[in-house]
Design a protein around this motif. Structure first.
Motif, PDB file in Angstrom:
ATOM      1  N   ILE A 178       0.679  -0.960  -0.007  1.00 20.59           N
ATOM      2  CA  ILE A 178       0.137   0.142   0.147  1.00 20.59           C
ATOM      3  C   ILE A 178       0.842   1.365   0.140  1.00 20.59           C
ATOM      4  O   ILE A 178       0.333   2.529  -0.741  1.00 20.59           O
ATOM      5  CB  ILE A 178      -1.358  -0.507   0.989  1.00 20.59           C
ATOM      6  CG1 ILE A 178      -1.757  -1.734   1.318  1.00 20.59           C
ATOM      7  CG2 ILE A 178      -1.549   1.172   1.460  1.00 20.59           C
ATOM      8  CD1 ILE A 178      -2.442  -1.706   0.041  1.00 20.59           C
ATOM      9  N   THR A 179       2.391   1.710   1.182  1.00 19.67           N
ATOM     10  CA  THR A 179       2.790   2.429   1.210  1.00 19.67           C
ATOM     11  C   THR A 179       3.457   2.281  -0.265  1.00 19.67           C
ATOM     12  O   THR A 179       3.986   3.470  -1.035  1.00 19.67           O
ATOM     13  CB  THR A 179       3.980   1.611   1.947  1.00 19.67           C
ATOM     14  OG1 THR A 179       3.324   1.966   3.317  1.00 19.67           O
ATOM     15  CG2 THR A 179       5.152   3.502   2.242  1.00 19.67           C
TER      16      THR A 179
ATOM     17  N   ARG B 167       0.651   4.083  -2.680  1.00 19.70           N
ATOM     18  CA  ARG B 167       0.506   5.711  -2.360  1.00 19.70           C
ATOM     19  C   ARG B 167       1.776   6.411  -2.355  1.00 19.70           C
ATOM     20  O   ARG B 167       1.430   7.657  -3.125  1.00 19.70           O
ATOM     21  CB  ARG B 167       0.733   5.846  -0.705  1.00 19.70           C
ATOM     22  CG  ARG B 167      -0.887   5.253  -0.504  1.00 19.70           C
ATOM     23  CD  ARG B 167      -1.579   5.183   1.552  1.00 19.70           C
ATOM     24  NE  ARG B 167      -2.472   5.261   1.082  1.00 19.70           N
ATOM     25  CZ  ARG B 167      -3.210   4.554   2.449  1.00 19.70           C
ATOM     26  NH1 ARG B 167      -1.414   3.969   3.209  1.00 19.70           N
ATOM     27  NH2 ARG B 167      -4.130   4.462   3.151  1.00 19.70           N
ATOM     28  N   GLU B 168       2.895   6.259  -2.679  1.00 15.13           N
ATOM     29  CA  GLU B 168       4.288   6.840  -3.060  1.00 15.13           C
ATOM     30  C   GLU B 168       4.500   6.870  -4.466  1.00 15.13           C
ATOM     31  O   GLU B 168       5.671   8.371  -4.965  1.00 15.13           O
ATOM     32  CB  GLU B 168       5.125   6.571  -1.873  1.00 15.13           C
ATOM     33  CG  GLU B 168       5.179   6.709  -0.526  1.00 15.13           C
ATOM     34  CD  GLU B 168       5.973   6.223   0.453  1.00 15.13           C
ATOM     35  OE1 GLU B 168       7.554   6.435  -0.188  1.00 15.13           O
ATOM     36  OE2 GLU B 168       6.222   6.728   2.175  1.00 15.13           O
TER      37      GLU B 168
ATOM     38  N   PHE C 296       2.708   7.403  -6.536  1.00 15.06           N
ATOM     39  CA  PHE C 296       1.537   7.740  -7.317  1.00 15.06           C
ATOM     40  C   PHE C 296       2.037   9.056  -7.656  1.00 15.06           C
ATOM     41  O   PHE C 296       2.410  10.579  -6.804  1.00 15.06           O
ATOM     42  CB  PHE C 296      -0.226   7.820  -6.643  1.00 15.06           C
ATOM     43  CG  PHE C 296      -1.039   8.710  -7.371  1.00 15.06           C
ATOM     44  CD1 PHE C 296      -2.331   8.327  -8.300  1.00 15.06           C
ATOM     45  CD2 PHE C 296      -1.824   9.960  -5.705  1.00 15.06           C
ATOM     46  CE1 PHE C 296      -2.863   8.808  -8.741  1.00 15.06           C
ATOM     47  CE2 PHE C 296      -2.506  10.090  -7.370  1.00 15.06           C
ATOM     48  CZ  PHE C 296      -3.368   9.814  -8.030  1.00 15.06           C
TER      49      PHE C 296
ATOM     50  N   ALA D 225      -0.450  -0.709  -8.741  1.00 12.46           N
ATOM     51  CA  ALA D 225      -1.849  -0.750  -8.221  1.00 12.46           C
ATOM     52  C   ALA D 225      -3.181  -1.338  -8.657  1.00 12.46           C
ATOM     53  O   ALA D 225      -3.895  -1.747  -8.392  1.00 12.46           O
ATOM     54  CB  ALA D 225      -2.256   0.776  -8.825  1.00 12.46           C
TER      55      ALA D 225
ATOM     56  N   GLU E 197      -6.238   3.953 -11.036  1.00 13.18           N
ATOM     57  CA  GLU E 197      -5.939   4.867  -9.434  1.00 13.18           C
ATOM     58  C   GLU E 197      -7.241   3.936  -8.565  1.00 13.18           C
ATOM     59  O   GLU E 197      -8.402   3.288  -9.478  1.00 13.18           O
ATOM     60  CB  GLU E 197      -6.920   6.269  -9.390  1.00 13.18           C
ATOM     61  CG  GLU E 197      -5.367   7.309 -10.379  1.00 13.18           C
ATOM     62  CD  GLU E 197      -6.281   8.192 -10.206  1.00 13.18           C
ATOM     63  OE1 GLU E 197      -6.763   8.596  -9.631  1.00 13.18           O
ATOM     64  OE2 GLU E 197      -5.866   8.608 -11.240  1.00 13.18           O
TER      65      GLU E 197
ATOM     66  N   PHE F 149      -7.253   4.215  -2.099  1.00 12.44           N
ATOM     67  CA  PHE F 149      -6.288   4.295  -1.170  1.00 12.44           C
ATOM     68  C   PHE F 149      -5.537   6.120  -1.695  1.00 12.44           C
ATOM     69  O   PHE F 149      -4.884   6.978  -0.469  1.00 12.44           O
ATOM     70  CB  PHE F 149      -4.900   3.414  -1.555  1.00 12.44           C
ATOM     71  CG  PHE F 149      -5.191   2.358  -0.316  1.00 12.44           C
ATOM     72  CD1 PHE F 149      -5.560   1.905   0.664  1.00 12.44           C
ATOM     73  CD2 PHE F 149      -5.329   1.276  -1.628  1.00 12.44           C
ATOM     74  CE1 PHE F 149      -5.608   0.949   1.698  1.00 12.44           C
ATOM     75  CE2 PHE F 149      -5.460   0.112  -0.802  1.00 12.44           C
ATOM     76  CZ  PHE F 149      -5.966  -0.045   0.758  1.00 12.44           C
ATOM     77  N   VAL F 150      -5.198   6.298  -2.693  1.00  6.83           N
ATOM     78  CA  VAL F 150      -4.859   7.644  -3.281  1.00  6.83           C
ATOM     79  C   VAL F 150      -5.445   9.028  -3.117  1.00  6.83           C
ATOM     80  O   VAL F 150      -5.059  10.045  -3.730  1.00  6.83           O
ATOM     81  CB  VAL F 150      -3.848   7.382  -4.897  1.00  6.83           C
ATOM     82  CG1 VAL F 150      -2.717   6.493  -4.980  1.00  6.83           C
ATOM     83  CG2 VAL F 150      -5.156   7.230  -5.685  1.00  6.83           C
ATOM     84  N   HIS F 151      -6.765   8.100  -2.439  1.00  2.31           N
ATOM     85  CA  HIS F 151      -7.826   9.852  -2.833  1.00  2.31           C
ATOM     86  C   HIS F 151      -7.988  10.071  -1.117  1.00  2.31           C
ATOM     87  O   HIS F 151      -9.795  10.309  -1.189  1.00  2.31           O
ATOM     88  CB  HIS F 151      -9.026   9.076  -3.356  1.00  2.31           C
ATOM     89  CG  HIS F 151      -8.478   8.970  -5.138  1.00  2.31           C
ATOM     90  ND1 HIS F 151      -7.826  10.699  -5.740  1.00  2.31           N
ATOM     91  CD2 HIS F 151      -8.163   8.556  -5.642  1.00  2.31           C
ATOM     92  CE1 HIS F 151      -8.042  10.636  -7.018  1.00  2.31           C
ATOM     93  NE2 HIS F 151      -7.951   9.413  -7.138  1.00  2.31           N
ATOM     94  N   GLY F 152      -7.465   9.319  -0.495  1.00  3.57           N
ATOM     95  CA  GLY F 152      -7.461   9.712   1.429  1.00  3.57           C
ATOM     96  C   GLY F 152      -8.772   8.312   1.668  1.00  3.57           C
ATOM     97  O   GLY F 152      -9.273   8.567   2.658  1.00  3.57           O
TER      98      GLY F 152
ATOM     99  N   THR G 203     -10.410   4.272   1.795  1.00  5.71           N
ATOM    100  CA  THR G 203      -9.626   2.635   1.898  1.00  5.71           C
ATOM    101  C   THR G 203     -11.163   1.291   1.409  1.00  5.71           C
ATOM    102  O   THR G 203     -12.552   1.591   1.815  1.00  5.71           O
ATOM    103  CB  THR G 203     -10.058   2.385   3.432  1.00  5.71           C
ATOM    104  OG1 THR G 203      -9.113   3.101   4.555  1.00  5.71           O
ATOM    105  CG2 THR G 203      -9.707   1.011   4.201  1.00  5.71           C
TER     106      THR G 203
END
Length: 201
Positions: free
Chosen positions: A56-57, A60-61, A63, A74, A148, A151-154, A156
């Motif tokens: 998941i990190t 996120r990182e 993106f 993703a 997308e 996770f990349v939009h805040g 879960t």
């Protein structure tokens, strides 16, 4: 220890979701598309500076900073989540307690949720995903383009439906709305969604 993306086995036989999703669709979708994302994600992870992060990190990182890695990493997650979110004899409107309660509270009840989820999937222009997600303690329906995810939009993810054409074209041709209806009515693993909801709260 460097992270390694893996291709998990499907949690059911290839023909287990028929007639709603054919063995041919699952063979192409899992064994070709999903497998290719795994191979490419591992290649692109090497030298990225994110090798020691968790899945998941990495998503996120990467993106917005490493599109090749992000798209493949993703999509590995998205596809595993999608396949795990289905089961033979699934779907319908008999939902586990907490999930049913929050759909009533946040999304106006199951019938409205079903209509709005289908609409999200139908109106996602081009390739992408329809999601049920938790954000700030509330359920919401999201749609995302390409790889997308929430996770990349805040948020879960709780449940995902793949609306890339490769997910449905063998079985439904261009009838994306029909695919979404059949998916919700016959394939969704609501217990999987409930477990994800409990973990997210």
């Amino acid at each position: 220890m460097a992270y390694e993306f893996k291709l998990p086995d499907l949690p059911y036989a290839y023909d287990a979701l028929a007639p709603h999703m054919s063995a041919e669709t699952l063979e192409f979708h899992h064994d070709k598309h999903h497998a290719a994302y795994v191979t490419n994600a591992n290649k692109l992870l090497a030298g990225s500076g994110l090798e020691d992060k968790d899945e998941i990190t990495i998503i996120r990182e990467s993106f917005g900073s490493n599109p090749g890695l992000f798209n493949n990493a993703a999509q590995v997650f998205n596809h595993t989540f999608f396949f795990d979110g289905m089961k033979p004899g699934g779907g319908g409107d008999k939902l586990p307690g907490k999930l049913a309660e929050m759909i009533d509270r946040d999304l106006g009840g199951f019938a409205k949720f079903r209509e709005d989820f289908i609409n999200a999937g139908v109106t996602q222009f081009g390739s992408g995903w329809a999601w049920l997600a938790v954000k700030d303690g509330k359920l919401e329906i999201m749609k995302t383009p390409n790889a997308e995810n929430p996770f990349v939009h805040g948020a879960t993810p709780i449940l995902a439906c793949d609306v890339w054409e490769h997910a449905y074209y063998i079985d439904y041709r261009n009838l994306r709305p029909k695919f979404l209806e059949v998916w919700l009515d016959n394939l969704v693993n609501w217990e999987f969604a409930e477990a994800n909801l409990e973990a997210a709260l």
